[in-house]
Structure formats: structure tokens, C-alpha cells
Design a protein around this motif. Sequence first.
Motif, PDB file in Angstrom:
ATOM      1  N   PHE A   1      21.012  69.089  19.898  1.00 24.88           N
ATOM      2  CA  PHE A   1      20.639  69.540  18.555  1.00 24.88           C
ATOM      3  C   PHE A   1      20.641  71.059  18.436  1.00 24.88           C
ATOM      4  O   PHE A   1      21.049  71.612  17.419  1.00 24.88           O
TER       5      PHE A   1
ATOM      6  N   ILE B   1      26.023  61.177  16.421  1.00 24.11           N
ATOM      7  CA  ILE B   1      24.943  61.131  15.420  1.00 24.11           C
ATOM      8  C   ILE B   1      24.088  62.400  15.485  1.00 24.11           C
ATOM      9  O   ILE B   1      23.825  63.041  14.460  1.00 24.11           O
ATOM     10  N   ILE B   2      23.671  62.783  16.693  1.00 25.91           N
ATOM     11  CA  ILE B   2      22.840  63.989  16.863  1.00 25.91           C
ATOM     12  C   ILE B   2      23.629  65.226  16.458  1.00 25.91           C
ATOM     13  O   ILE B   2      23.112  66.120  15.782  1.00 25.91           O
TER      14      ILE B   2
ATOM     15  N   LEU C   1      26.135  65.460  14.322  1.00 27.05           N
ATOM     16  CA  LEU C   1      26.327  65.526  12.873  1.00 27.05           C
ATOM     17  C   LEU C   1      25.073  66.062  12.171  1.00 27.05           C
ATOM     18  O   LEU C   1      25.161  66.948  11.312  1.00 27.05           O
ATOM     19  N   LEU C   2      23.913  65.525  12.543  1.00 24.99           N
ATOM     20  CA  LEU C   2      22.654  65.998  11.943  1.00 24.99           C
ATOM     21  C   LEU C   2      22.419  67.473  12.254  1.00 24.99           C
ATOM     22  O   LEU C   2      22.027  68.255  11.385  1.00 24.99           O
ATOM     23  N   SER C   3      22.688  67.841  13.509  1.00 23.21           N
ATOM     24  CA  SER C   3      22.532  69.240  13.931  1.00 23.21           C
ATOM     25  C   SER C   3      23.448  70.170  13.146  1.00 23.21           C
ATOM     26  O   SER C   3      23.036  71.253  12.717  1.00 23.21           O
TER      27      SER C   3
ATOM     28  N   TRP D   1      24.737  69.744  10.137  1.00 13.78           N
ATOM     29  CA  TRP D   1      24.288  69.887   8.748  1.00 13.78           C
ATOM     30  C   TRP D   1      23.055  70.783   8.636  1.00 13.78           C
ATOM     31  O   TRP D   1      22.941  71.579   7.716  1.00 13.78           O
ATOM     32  N   VAL D   2      22.144  70.675   9.595  1.00 13.79           N
ATOM     33  CA  VAL D   2      20.954  71.552   9.594  1.00 13.79           C
ATOM     34  C   VAL D   2      21.376  72.996   9.804  1.00 13.79           C
ATOM     35  O   VAL D   2      20.922  73.910   9.106  1.00 13.79           O
TER      36      VAL D   2
END
Length: 198
Positions: free
Chosen positions: A102, A130-131, A133-135, A137-138
Motif C-alpha cells: 500500500f 486489489i491492494i 489498485l486501492l493504493s 487511487w489513494v
Amino acid sequence: MEEFLKNLLYQYKDLAYIIIFLWCILEGELALVLAGIFAHQGHVNLGLVVFIAGLGGFVGDQIYFYIGRYNKRYIQKKLKTQRRKFAVAHLLLQRFGWPIIFIQRYMYGFRTIIPMSIGITRYSAKKFAIINLLSAWVWAAITILLAWYFGEKIWQMVAWAETNWYYAAIIIIMFLSFLLFGFKQMEKAILKNKRKKL
């Protein structure tokens, strides 16, 4: 390369989303800052540019992950020149697990090494994606929103840096040196700690 992309972005504003997407694949916090300024000026939609920039960052790290997983020849070449960083990346993953995925895009000098070193392991490709992608975007949201909010002040700072380039150069060199020193010390501490346990 970054200067070329910056000029391209201003010359072809209609292609801003595509340029930012491609730039973020190559890394580029500067791309996010410019995206935020572009949104501040009304050239691009704020939400959409965050979404697209995040996708670019995600794709870039996925490429490095799969290089690690399927291109052993390239990894062996990298290991000759950056063996120490690969060792640190592996130890960080062992010690901290998924949070290192992340935050890796904020770690100077490790942005490409960590995804590749994770790719070498048996770490789940689905979980990494998954991790990651979220990272991404953040990462995009934080940087772009800050640039969007402080758009005018950033331009004032750029104008100041252009007229006082010698002071700006000193500040940038000092900041990068401090950052590099900090990460070098972190590398030494992690490797030293590992040797003590052996």
C-alpha cells in the motif's frame, strides 16, 4: 522525458487524460501535480482525472509485478546492480506484509523494486492487484486534491523558482539529499537487524 510530457500536456489539452494515464504508468508525481492544477484551471474533471491517474499508477505497478513473476532474466540483471534494495524489499514484505504494498509508491528508490520483488515470491497476484489498485487511487487522490486546492499557490511557487532558480536548486538538492539519506539509513537498519537475528 518529464519535460517532454509536461509540454505535450499543455500543447494537447484535449488528450490530457491519455497523457496523464501514460505518465502515471511511468511513475510521475509531477503528472499528478499537473493534473491537479489542470483540474483547478477547469481543463479536466477532478474526479475523472483522479480515477484515470490511479489506473495509470496501478497498471505501472502491475507491469513491474509481472516482470518479477515471469521475466527471470531481467530480474537477474537487476539483482546484480540493486541486490541490496531487493533484499530490503523482501525483508519489508516479510515484516509488514500487505501494508508495504500500500505504501511502496511513497518510498523513494523502491517504487519499482518492491512490486518486482513481490512478483518473485508466491504472493497472490489477485491480492496484490486489489491492494495495488486501492493504493494507486489513494495516491492519486491525495496528490491531485492537494494540487487542485493549492493550484494558485503552486503557480506562485513555480514563478518564484524560475526567478530565484539558485535558491530553488539549493532547496531541492537539500530535500532530495535528506530523503536519500533517510532511506539509506532505513536500509542499513533493516539489514543490520536481519544480521542480528541470523
